[in-house]
Design an enzyme around this catalytic site. Structure first.
Site, PDB file in Angstrom:
ATOM      1  N   ASP A  29       4.154  -1.573  -3.700  1.00  0.00           N
ATOM      2  CA  ASP A  29       3.529  -0.119  -4.580  1.00  0.00           C
ATOM      3  C   ASP A  29       2.421  -0.482  -4.708  1.00  0.00           C
ATOM      4  O   ASP A  29       1.897  -1.729  -4.941  1.00  0.00           O
ATOM      5  CB  ASP A  29       4.281   0.241  -5.685  1.00  0.00           C
ATOM      6  N   ASN A  31      -0.403   1.174  -2.846  1.00  0.00           N
ATOM      7  CA  ASN A  31      -1.269   1.223  -1.841  1.00  0.00           C
ATOM      8  C   ASN A  31      -2.491   2.398  -2.276  1.00  0.00           C
ATOM      9  O   ASN A  31      -3.720   2.194  -1.802  1.00  0.00           O
ATOM     10  CB  ASN A  31      -0.696   1.751  -0.451  1.00  0.00           C
ATOM     11  N   TRP A  34      -4.999   1.235  -4.614  1.00  0.00           N
ATOM     12  CA  TRP A  34      -5.928   0.189  -4.240  1.00  0.00           C
ATOM     13  C   TRP A  34      -7.033   0.991  -3.438  1.00  0.00           C
ATOM     14  O   TRP A  34      -8.051   0.474  -3.340  1.00  0.00           O
ATOM     15  CB  TRP A  34      -5.199  -0.788  -3.153  1.00  0.00           C
ATOM     16  N   ASN A  77       9.566  10.564  -1.145  1.00  0.00           N
ATOM     17  CA  ASN A  77       8.040  10.569  -0.527  1.00  0.00           C
ATOM     18  C   ASN A  77       7.653  11.813   0.305  1.00  0.00           C
ATOM     19  O   ASN A  77       6.581  12.390   0.464  1.00  0.00           O
ATOM     20  CB  ASN A  77       7.532   9.367   0.106  1.00  0.00           C
ATOM     21  N   ARG A 197       8.466  -6.099  -7.277  1.00  0.00           N
ATOM     22  CA  ARG A 197       7.647  -4.880  -7.364  1.00  0.00           C
ATOM     23  C   ARG A 197       6.342  -5.086  -7.601  1.00  0.00           C
ATOM     24  O   ARG A 197       6.087  -5.667  -8.777  1.00  0.00           O
ATOM     25  CB  ARG A 197       8.517  -3.686  -8.378  1.00  0.00           C
ATOM     26  N   ARG A 203       9.646   0.182 -12.977  1.00  0.00           N
ATOM     27  CA  ARG A 203      10.845   1.246 -12.372  1.00  0.00           C
ATOM     28  C   ARG A 203      11.607   0.682 -10.999  1.00  0.00           C
ATOM     29  O   ARG A 203      10.972  -0.227 -10.486  1.00  0.00           O
ATOM     30  CB  ARG A 203       9.943   2.387 -12.087  1.00  0.00           C
ATOM     31  N   GLU A 216      17.649 -10.595  -9.745  1.00  0.00           N
ATOM     32  CA  GLU A 216      16.600 -10.829 -10.700  1.00  0.00           C
ATOM     33  C   GLU A 216      15.530  -9.802 -10.255  1.00  0.00           C
ATOM     34  O   GLU A 216      15.203  -9.417  -9.016  1.00  0.00           O
ATOM     35  CB  GLU A 216      16.166 -12.148 -10.415  1.00  0.00           C
TER      36      GLU A 216
HETATM   37  C1  IPE Z   1       3.136   2.613  -2.067  1.00  0.00           C
HETATM   38  O1  IPE Z   1       1.945   2.970  -2.479  1.00  0.00           O
HETATM   39  C2  IPE Z   1       3.490   3.082  -0.604  1.00  0.00           C
HETATM   40  C3  IPE Z   1       4.543   3.994  -0.579  1.00  0.00           C
HETATM   41  C4  IPE Z   1       5.341   4.602  -1.532  1.00  0.00           C
HETATM   42  C5  IPE Z   1       4.873   4.771   0.920  1.00  0.00           C
HETATM   43  P1  IPE Z   1       1.775   4.197  -3.240  1.00  0.00           P
HETATM   44  O2  IPE Z   1       1.243   5.014  -2.141  1.00  0.00           O
HETATM   45  O3  IPE Z   1       2.886   4.808  -4.170  1.00  0.00           O
HETATM   46  O4  IPE Z   1       0.441   3.855  -4.115  1.00  0.00           O
HETATM   47  P2  IPE Z   1       0.031   4.295  -5.561  1.00  0.00           P
HETATM   48  O5  IPE Z   1       1.417   3.805  -6.438  1.00  0.00           O
HETATM   49  O6  IPE Z   1      -0.098   5.567  -5.457  1.00  0.00           O
HETATM   50  O7  IPE Z   1      -0.903   3.297  -6.065  1.00  0.00           O
HETATM   51 MG    MG Z   2       3.304   4.474  -5.920  1.00  0.00          MG
END
Ligand code: IPE
Ligand code: MG
Length: 251
Positions: A29, A31, A34, A77, A197, A203, A216
């Site tokens: 999680d 991306n 970032w 997603n 995570r 979560r 764990e």
């Molecule tokens: C995780 O990064 C990648 C997928 C769920 C495909 P996110 O896209 O959820 O990144 P944030 O949580 O918005 O930063």
């Molecule tokens: Mg995310």
């Protein structure tokens, strides 16, 4: 047990004296955050996320982790903007096309868990190909959760068992935890030891609900595109310090 010959899964020297998890799962999680921090589109974060996955698969293999299971696309997603969903699909296409031969040459077996319904036909075919071509590999196991949701997996397993009862293949009374476990997508994977995570959120997000029973859990603040071998080693050191009792008391 002592090994005479080094096996494929002998831990790297740095981890010889530590308790290594056999099966790790990762919620990759962060991306989007970032990318936003860099003023770039979310899809740029996903692209860099694939590179983090490649680094992690490499490092996990070198360290001696046998089973790595990653959350790549969840059943939830689909609610993201169409452009982002398409970008995530394209990244899976590119990843499998680019890395299948290399992973196969290394002896890694690839599995994809999740629902095969609603997937574009070319992706369904690519998944079949990756699984079939690597079916006899045993040097490492990479499982990609794609179009995966823990509840959906459990419901699908329940349906499968209900159908077996209806077809008089099993008795209702024969359904116990072991039988249920065998009806899940992860039926041939060992018990999950550690969930990592990234992205700092506490979560489970509908990942491996059944399988997480005694795992764990380590939540790390690092955003997934920045994840590297040092982060993995940190999570492993952390795991080695935990005392797992599986509901029993300390001996
Ligand atoms: C995780 O990064 C990648 C997928 C769920 C495909 P996110 O896209 O959820 O990144 P944030 O949580 O918005 O930063
Ligand atoms: Mg995310």
């Amino acid at each position: 047990m002592s090994h005479i010959l080094p096996s494929a899964h002998d831990p790297s020297p740095a981890f010889q004296n530590q308790t290594l998890p056999r099966h790790i799962a990762i919620v990759m999680d962060g991306n989007g955050r970032w990318a936003r921090a860099k003023g770039r589109p979310r899809t740029f974060g996903h692209e860099r996320g694939v590179e983090a996955l490649q680094r992690t698969v490499e490092a996990a293999g070198e360290i001696g982790i046998e089973y790595l299971t990653v959350f790549s696309f969840s059943t939830e997603n689909w609610r993201r903007p169409l452009g982002e969903v398409n970008a995530l699909f394209n990244l899976l296409r590119a990843y499998v096309k680019r890395d299948l031969a290399r992973l196969n040459a290394k002896g890694v077996r690839i599995r994809i868990i999740g629902s095969r319904d609603d997937l574009p036909t070319d992706i369904a075919a690519l998944i079949e190909k990756a699984e079939t071509e690597t079916r006899t590999n045993t040097r490492g196991h990479l499982t990609i959760a794609f179009n995966y949701g823990g509840r959906e997996e459990i419901v699908r397993a329940a349906r499968k068992l209900a159908r077996s009862v209806q077809d008089k293949q099993i008795e209702v009374e024969a359904i116990d935890e072991r039988v249920f476990d065998q009806a899940l997508d992860t039926s041939d994977l060992p018990e999950l030891d550690l969930l990592i995570r990234t992205g700092g959120e506490y979560r489970v997000s509908n990942f491996l609900l059944w399988q997480l029973a005694y795992a764990e859990i380590t939540v790390m603040d690092v955003l997934w595109p920045d994840f590297d071998r040092a982060h993995l080693e940190q999570a492993l050191s952390n795991f080695a310090l935990r005392e797992r009792r599986f509901g029993a008391v300390q001996e």
